[in-house]
Design a protein around this motif. Structure first.
Motif, PDB file in Angstrom:
ATOM      1  N   GLU A  68       0.833  -1.208   0.000  1.00 53.36           N
ATOM      2  CA  GLU A  68       0.000   0.000   0.000  1.00 53.36           C
ATOM      3  C   GLU A  68       0.865   1.254   0.000  1.00 53.36           C
ATOM      4  O   GLU A  68       0.585   2.213  -0.724  1.00 53.36           O
ATOM      5  CB  GLU A  68      -0.930   0.022   1.214  1.00 53.36           C
ATOM      6  CG  GLU A  68      -2.032  -1.001   1.177  1.00 53.36           C
ATOM      7  CD  GLU A  68      -2.815  -1.040   2.477  1.00 53.36           C
ATOM      8  OE1 GLU A  68      -2.422  -0.377   3.464  1.00 53.36           O
ATOM      9  OE2 GLU A  68      -3.841  -1.739   2.521  1.00 53.36           O
TER      10      GLU A  68
ATOM     11  N   THR B 141       2.547   1.694  -3.447  1.00 52.14           N
ATOM     12  CA  THR B 141       1.578   2.172  -4.444  1.00 52.14           C
ATOM     13  C   THR B 141       1.371   3.673  -4.295  1.00 52.14           C
ATOM     14  O   THR B 141       1.371   4.412  -5.279  1.00 52.14           O
ATOM     15  CB  THR B 141       0.235   1.424  -4.290  1.00 52.14           C
ATOM     16  OG1 THR B 141       0.459   0.038  -4.534  1.00 52.14           O
ATOM     17  CG2 THR B 141      -0.809   1.954  -5.245  1.00 52.14           C
ATOM     18  N   TYR B 142       1.215   4.131  -3.058  1.00 50.76           N
ATOM     19  CA  TYR B 142       1.068   5.558  -2.796  1.00 50.76           C
ATOM     20  C   TYR B 142       2.317   6.314  -3.246  1.00 50.76           C
ATOM     21  O   TYR B 142       2.226   7.368  -3.886  1.00 50.76           O
ATOM     22  CB  TYR B 142       0.812   5.788  -1.300  1.00 50.76           C
ATOM     23  CG  TYR B 142       0.840   7.234  -0.896  1.00 50.76           C
ATOM     24  CD1 TYR B 142      -0.267   8.052  -1.120  1.00 50.76           C
ATOM     25  CD2 TYR B 142       1.959   7.792  -0.283  1.00 50.76           C
ATOM     26  CE1 TYR B 142      -0.248   9.386  -0.737  1.00 50.76           C
ATOM     27  CE2 TYR B 142       1.981   9.123   0.090  1.00 50.76           C
ATOM     28  CZ  TYR B 142       0.875   9.921  -0.140  1.00 50.76           C
ATOM     29  OH  TYR B 142       0.899  11.241   0.232  1.00 50.76           O
TER      30      TYR B 142
ATOM     31  N   LYS C  39       4.617   5.462  -5.521  1.00 52.57           N
ATOM     32  CA  LYS C  39       4.740   5.477  -6.986  1.00 52.57           C
ATOM     33  C   LYS C  39       3.779   6.477  -7.611  1.00 52.57           C
ATOM     34  O   LYS C  39       4.139   7.209  -8.540  1.00 52.57           O
ATOM     35  CB  LYS C  39       4.491   4.079  -7.551  1.00 52.57           C
ATOM     36  CG  LYS C  39       5.591   3.095  -7.230  1.00 52.57           C
ATOM     37  CD  LYS C  39       5.218   1.695  -7.683  1.00 52.57           C
ATOM     38  CE  LYS C  39       6.209   0.685  -7.156  1.00 52.57           C
ATOM     39  NZ  LYS C  39       5.796  -0.696  -7.456  1.00 52.57           N
ATOM     40  N   ASP C  40       2.553   6.522  -7.095  1.00 57.41           N
ATOM     41  CA  ASP C  40       1.566   7.471  -7.606  1.00 57.41           C
ATOM     42  C   ASP C  40       2.024   8.909  -7.337  1.00 57.41           C
ATOM     43  O   ASP C  40       1.970   9.759  -8.221  1.00 57.41           O
ATOM     44  CB  ASP C  40       0.208   7.212  -6.963  1.00 57.41           C
ATOM     45  CG  ASP C  40      -0.841   8.187  -7.438  1.00 57.41           C
ATOM     46  OD1 ASP C  40      -1.085   8.242  -8.667  1.00 57.41           O
ATOM     47  OD2 ASP C  40      -1.407   8.908  -6.601  1.00 57.41           O
ATOM     48  N   SER C  41       2.485   9.159  -6.139  1.00 60.20           N
ATOM     49  CA  SER C  41       2.963  10.496  -5.780  1.00 60.20           C
ATOM     50  C   SER C  41       4.179  10.877  -6.613  1.00 60.20           C
ATOM     51  O   SER C  41       4.291  12.001  -7.102  1.00 60.20           O
ATOM     52  CB  SER C  41       3.318  10.557  -4.294  1.00 60.20           C
ATOM     53  OG  SER C  41       2.177  10.288  -3.521  1.00 60.20           O
TER      54      SER C  41
ATOM     55  N   SER D  80       4.958  10.013  -9.517  1.00 61.07           N
ATOM     56  CA  SER D  80       4.587  10.329 -10.905  1.00 61.07           C
ATOM     57  C   SER D  80       4.005  11.733 -11.042  1.00 61.07           C
ATOM     58  O   SER D  80       4.017  12.294 -12.132  1.00 61.07           O
ATOM     59  CB  SER D  80       3.594   9.293 -11.437  1.00 61.07           C
ATOM     60  OG  SER D  80       2.328   9.448 -10.822  1.00 61.07           O
ATOM     61  N   ARG D  81       3.500  12.306  -9.943  1.00 53.30           N
ATOM     62  CA  ARG D  81       2.880  13.635  -9.992  1.00 53.30           C
ATOM     63  C   ARG D  81       3.746  14.750  -9.400  1.00 53.30           C
ATOM     64  O   ARG D  81       3.607  15.897  -9.759  1.00 53.30           O
ATOM     65  CB  ARG D  81       1.534  13.619  -9.255  1.00 53.30           C
ATOM     66  CG  ARG D  81       0.499  12.775  -9.965  1.00 53.30           C
ATOM     67  CD  ARG D  81      -0.846  12.762  -9.255  1.00 53.30           C
ATOM     68  NE  ARG D  81      -0.782  11.917  -8.045  1.00 53.30           N
ATOM     69  CZ  ARG D  81      -0.900  12.377  -6.802  1.00 53.30           C
ATOM     70  NH1 ARG D  81      -1.113  13.640  -6.567  1.00 53.30           N
ATOM     71  NH2 ARG D  81      -0.824  11.555  -5.769  1.00 53.30           N
ATOM     72  N   TRP D  82       4.621  14.412  -8.452  1.00 48.25           N
ATOM     73  CA  TRP D  82       5.440  15.431  -7.800  1.00 48.25           C
ATOM     74  C   TRP D  82       6.750  15.585  -8.562  1.00 48.25           C
ATOM     75  O   TRP D  82       7.617  14.709  -8.518  1.00 48.25           O
ATOM     76  CB  TRP D  82       5.741  15.044  -6.356  1.00 48.25           C
ATOM     77  CG  TRP D  82       4.545  14.940  -5.472  1.00 48.25           C
ATOM     78  CD1 TRP D  82       3.301  15.429  -5.692  1.00 48.25           C
ATOM     79  CD2 TRP D  82       4.491  14.283  -4.194  1.00 48.25           C
ATOM     80  NE1 TRP D  82       2.468  15.124  -4.658  1.00 48.25           N
ATOM     81  CE2 TRP D  82       3.170  14.418  -3.721  1.00 48.25           C
ATOM     82  CE3 TRP D  82       5.416  13.598  -3.436  1.00 48.25           C
ATOM     83  CZ2 TRP D  82       2.776  13.911  -2.505  1.00 48.25           C
ATOM     84  CZ3 TRP D  82       5.020  13.088  -2.221  1.00 48.25           C
ATOM     85  CH2 TRP D  82       3.715  13.242  -1.759  1.00 48.25           C
TER      86      TRP D  82
ATOM     87  N   TRP E 123      12.313   8.009  -3.458  1.00 43.43           N
ATOM     88  CA  TRP E 123      11.331   7.660  -2.436  1.00 43.43           C
ATOM     89  C   TRP E 123      11.695   6.313  -1.837  1.00 43.43           C
ATOM     90  O   TRP E 123      12.415   5.533  -2.433  1.00 43.43           O
ATOM     91  CB  TRP E 123       9.905   7.646  -2.999  1.00 43.43           C
ATOM     92  CG  TRP E 123       9.650   6.640  -4.083  1.00 43.43           C
ATOM     93  CD1 TRP E 123       9.769   6.838  -5.422  1.00 43.43           C
ATOM     94  CD2 TRP E 123       9.226   5.278  -3.916  1.00 43.43           C
ATOM     95  NE1 TRP E 123       9.452   5.697  -6.107  1.00 43.43           N
ATOM     96  CE2 TRP E 123       9.117   4.715  -5.205  1.00 43.43           C
ATOM     97  CE3 TRP E 123       8.947   4.479  -2.808  1.00 43.43           C
ATOM     98  CZ2 TRP E 123       8.720   3.398  -5.413  1.00 43.43           C
ATOM     99  CZ3 TRP E 123       8.561   3.169  -3.012  1.00 43.43           C
ATOM    100  CH2 TRP E 123       8.446   2.644  -4.294  1.00 43.43           C
TER     101      TRP E 123
END
Length: 72
Positions: free
Chosen positions: A45, A48-49, A51-53, A55-57, A63
């Motif tokens: 979990e 996943t958070y 990797k998502d972050s 991709s946007r930051w 990380w």
């Protein structure tokens, strides 16, 4: 076999600890790892958070997922 008071206390402490995971990032040239207080039940979990972050930051350089022991 009876458990000593010290062993019983250690066992009780271990039962009260819950392992959680958090994400930390390096987002500048300081090289310091920082987090935001979000806590996850599993490494999956948290990853996943992250990797998502990531991709946007745009400022995030690296990380990682770290284990956090919380006493309940």
């Amino acid at each position: 076999m009876r458990m000593t008071t010290e062993a019983a206390d250690a066992w009780a402490d271990a039962l009260r600890k819950t392992v959680k995971y958090k994400v930390e990032v390096i987002a500048d040239n300081s090289g310091q790892w920082v987090g935001n207080g979000m806590v996850f039940d599993t490494t999956e979990e948290a990853a996943t958070y992250a990797k998502d972050s990531f991709s946007r930051w745009t400022a995030v350089k690296e990380w990682r997922v770290v284990k956090v022991e919380q006493v309940t």
